[in-house]
Write a protein that holds these residues in place. Structure first.
Motif, PDB file in Angstrom:
ATOM      1  N   SER A  92       5.077   3.474  -1.902  1.00 23.03           N
ATOM      2  CA  SER A  92       5.438   2.893  -0.609  1.00 23.03           C
ATOM      3  C   SER A  92       4.519   3.326   0.527  1.00 23.03           C
ATOM      4  O   SER A  92       4.443   2.649   1.550  1.00 23.03           O
ATOM      5  N   SER A  93       3.798   4.419   0.383  1.00 30.60           N
ATOM      6  CA  SER A  93       2.839   4.857   1.409  1.00 30.60           C
ATOM      7  C   SER A  93       1.393   4.679   0.972  1.00 30.60           C
ATOM      8  O   SER A  93       0.476   5.025   1.708  1.00 30.60           O
ATOM      9  N   ALA A  94       1.185   4.166  -0.217  1.00 24.66           N
ATOM     10  CA  ALA A  94      -0.163   4.065  -0.782  1.00 24.66           C
ATOM     11  C   ALA A  94      -1.053   3.105  -0.011  1.00 24.66           C
ATOM     12  O   ALA A  94      -0.619   2.045   0.410  1.00 24.66           O
ATOM     13  N   THR A  95      -2.292   3.505   0.177  1.00 24.95           N
ATOM     14  CA  THR A  95      -3.315   2.618   0.720  1.00 24.95           C
ATOM     15  C   THR A  95      -4.458   2.440  -0.271  1.00 24.95           C
ATOM     16  O   THR A  95      -5.109   1.409  -0.284  1.00 24.95           O
TER      17      THR A  95
ATOM     18  N   MET B 219       7.963  13.747 -10.042  1.00 28.29           N
ATOM     19  CA  MET B 219       7.291  14.084  -8.804  1.00 28.29           C
ATOM     20  C   MET B 219       7.643  13.054  -7.738  1.00 28.29           C
ATOM     21  O   MET B 219       7.852  11.887  -8.028  1.00 28.29           O
ATOM     22  N   ASN B 220       7.636  13.491  -6.511  1.00 24.97           N
ATOM     23  CA  ASN B 220       7.877  12.591  -5.396  1.00 24.97           C
ATOM     24  C   ASN B 220       6.529  12.162  -4.821  1.00 24.97           C
ATOM     25  O   ASN B 220       5.827  12.946  -4.205  1.00 24.97           O
ATOM     26  N   TYR B 221       6.191  10.896  -5.048  1.00 19.01           N
ATOM     27  CA  TYR B 221       4.918  10.355  -4.584  1.00 19.01           C
ATOM     28  C   TYR B 221       5.057   9.555  -3.296  1.00 19.01           C
ATOM     29  O   TYR B 221       4.085   9.012  -2.807  1.00 19.01           O
ATOM     30  N   SER B 222       6.252   9.451  -2.759  1.00 17.97           N
ATOM     31  CA  SER B 222       6.526   8.496  -1.685  1.00 17.97           C
ATOM     32  C   SER B 222       5.697   8.705  -0.418  1.00 17.97           C
ATOM     33  O   SER B 222       5.537   7.771   0.356  1.00 17.97           O
ATOM     34  N   ASN B 223       5.161   9.898  -0.187  1.00 17.62           N
ATOM     35  CA  ASN B 223       4.346  10.129   1.005  1.00 17.62           C
ATOM     36  C   ASN B 223       2.847  10.147   0.720  1.00 17.62           C
ATOM     37  O   ASN B 223       2.050  10.334   1.630  1.00 17.62           O
ATOM     38  N   TRP B 224       2.464   9.973  -0.525  1.00 16.47           N
ATOM     39  CA  TRP B 224       1.046   9.974  -0.883  1.00 16.47           C
ATOM     40  C   TRP B 224       0.403   8.671  -0.425  1.00 16.47           C
ATOM     41  O   TRP B 224       0.991   7.598  -0.521  1.00 16.47           O
ATOM     42  N   THR B 225      -0.833   8.752   0.040  1.00 14.31           N
ATOM     43  CA  THR B 225      -1.553   7.550   0.449  1.00 14.31           C
ATOM     44  C   THR B 225      -2.707   7.205  -0.483  1.00 14.31           C
ATOM     45  O   THR B 225      -3.034   6.042  -0.653  1.00 14.31           O
ATOM     46  N   LYS B 226      -3.316   8.189  -1.097  1.00 15.51           N
ATOM     47  CA  LYS B 226      -4.478   7.954  -1.954  1.00 15.51           C
ATOM     48  C   LYS B 226      -4.184   8.384  -3.391  1.00 15.51           C
ATOM     49  O   LYS B 226      -3.839   9.533  -3.645  1.00 15.51           O
ATOM     50  N   PHE B 227      -4.340   7.429  -4.294  1.00 15.20           N
ATOM     51  CA  PHE B 227      -4.115   7.675  -5.713  1.00 15.20           C
ATOM     52  C   PHE B 227      -5.393   7.430  -6.517  1.00 15.20           C
ATOM     53  O   PHE B 227      -5.339   7.249  -7.724  1.00 15.20           O
ATOM     54  N   ASN B 228      -6.521   7.404  -5.858  1.00 16.25           N
ATOM     55  CA  ASN B 228      -7.788   7.087  -6.517  1.00 16.25           C
ATOM     56  C   ASN B 228      -8.052   7.985  -7.719  1.00 16.25           C
ATOM     57  O   ASN B 228      -7.970   9.208  -7.618  1.00 16.25           O
ATOM     58  N   SER B 229      -8.353   7.350  -8.846  1.00 18.34           N
ATOM     59  CA  SER B 229      -8.739   8.033 -10.087  1.00 18.34           C
ATOM     60  C   SER B 229      -7.712   9.043 -10.587  1.00 18.34           C
ATOM     61  O   SER B 229      -8.043   9.921 -11.380  1.00 18.34           O
ATOM     62  N   MET B 230      -6.485   8.918 -10.168  1.00 21.75           N
ATOM     63  CA  MET B 230      -5.439   9.891 -10.499  1.00 21.75           C
ATOM     64  C   MET B 230      -5.268  10.085 -12.009  1.00 21.75           C
ATOM     65  O   MET B 230      -5.149  11.211 -12.487  1.00 21.75           O
TER      66      MET B 230
ATOM     67  N   THR C 247       4.295  -1.432  -1.087  1.00 26.94           N
ATOM     68  CA  THR C 247       4.628  -2.220   0.099  1.00 26.94           C
ATOM     69  C   THR C 247       3.730  -1.951   1.292  1.00 26.94           C
ATOM     70  O   THR C 247       3.686  -2.741   2.215  1.00 26.94           O
ATOM     71  N   ASN C 248       3.054  -0.828   1.305  1.00 29.09           N
ATOM     72  CA  ASN C 248       2.173  -0.507   2.418  1.00 29.09           C
ATOM     73  C   ASN C 248       0.935  -1.395   2.357  1.00 29.09           C
ATOM     74  O   ASN C 248       0.672  -2.048   1.354  1.00 29.09           O
ATOM     75  N   SER C 249       0.160  -1.419   3.391  1.00 30.55           N
ATOM     76  CA  SER C 249      -1.050  -2.224   3.410  1.00 30.55           C
ATOM     77  C   SER C 249      -2.150  -1.536   2.617  1.00 30.55           C
ATOM     78  O   SER C 249      -2.724  -0.548   3.060  1.00 30.55           O
ATOM     79  N   LEU C 250      -2.425  -2.055   1.438  1.00 30.84           N
ATOM     80  CA  LEU C 250      -3.461  -1.481   0.579  1.00 30.84           C
ATOM     81  C   LEU C 250      -4.851  -1.841   1.085  1.00 30.84           C
ATOM     82  O   LEU C 250      -5.048  -2.904   1.670  1.00 30.84           O
ATOM     83  N   THR C 251      -5.805  -0.960   0.845  1.00 33.07           N
ATOM     84  CA  THR C 251      -7.189  -1.232   1.216  1.00 33.07           C
ATOM     85  C   THR C 251      -8.117  -1.175   0.010  1.00 33.07           C
ATOM     86  O   THR C 251      -9.242  -1.641   0.086  1.00 33.07           O
ATOM     87  N   SER C 252      -7.652  -0.608  -1.092  1.00 34.71           N
ATOM     88  CA  SER C 252      -8.543  -0.376  -2.220  1.00 34.71           C
ATOM     89  C   SER C 252      -7.814  -0.574  -3.549  1.00 34.71           C
ATOM     90  O   SER C 252      -6.841   0.108  -3.831  1.00 34.71           O
TER      91      SER C 252
END
Length: 161
Positions: free
Chosen positions: A28-31, A1-12, A52-57
């Protein structure tokens, strides 16, 4: 799967207790990565790359991953926006080394139980400045850890075992 544009992976993959293999996940787009692998009790490695993106959680990211043997290179993750590191590695009782010394944790407000239950952890490298963190049970049951790294606790609000 291509996850490169996903931002939220919570509880995946939370609770995927039989997960033993997973391809690399481009973050690379995860926050948000909260609970992503919580209770993946058989996962032996960290599949996340390009964080590499700015993570918040990041709270509970690898919580109770008690077969986790290696984290790979997590040293350059951008965590400057993360405030909550609660239980990020709690219960990872097979890890022997955690090096997050390059992380910018100056905005951290919670590190409760961050390394709790890491019974085989012998080497822990932390950044000196870790914000105004609550640090309740942070090193609880780290029975093999002989040295707690020097950290600035000037602004720590709660520090208990």
């Amino acid at each position: 799967m291509n996850y490169s544009n996903w931002t939220k992976f919570n509880s995946m993959f939370k609770g995927c207790s039989n997960l033993i293999e997973l391809g690399t996940i481009d973050c690379s787009s995860a926050t948000m990565l909260s609970n992503m692998f919580a209770n993946c009790t058989k996962l032996p490695y960290n599949p996340l790359v390009n964080v590499t993106n700015s993570l918040t959680s990041l709270d509970y990211l690898f919580s109770e991953c008690n077969s986790l043997l290696t984290l790979g290179d997590i040293s350059n993750w951008n965590v400057s926006g993360v405030t909550d590191f609660t239980s990020i590695f709690s219960g990872c009782n097979q890890l022997t080394t955690i090096d997050i010394s390059n992380w910018d944790m100056s905005n951290a407000t919670r590190m409760n139980a961050a390394f709790s239950g890491c019974g085989y952890l012998t080497e822990l490298k932390l950044p000196y400045n870790i914000g105004k963190s609550d640090m309740v049970y942070t090193f609880n049951n780290c029975s093999s850890l002989a040295v707690i790294p020097s950290i600035n606790t000037e602004y720590t609000t709660t520090f208990s075992a």
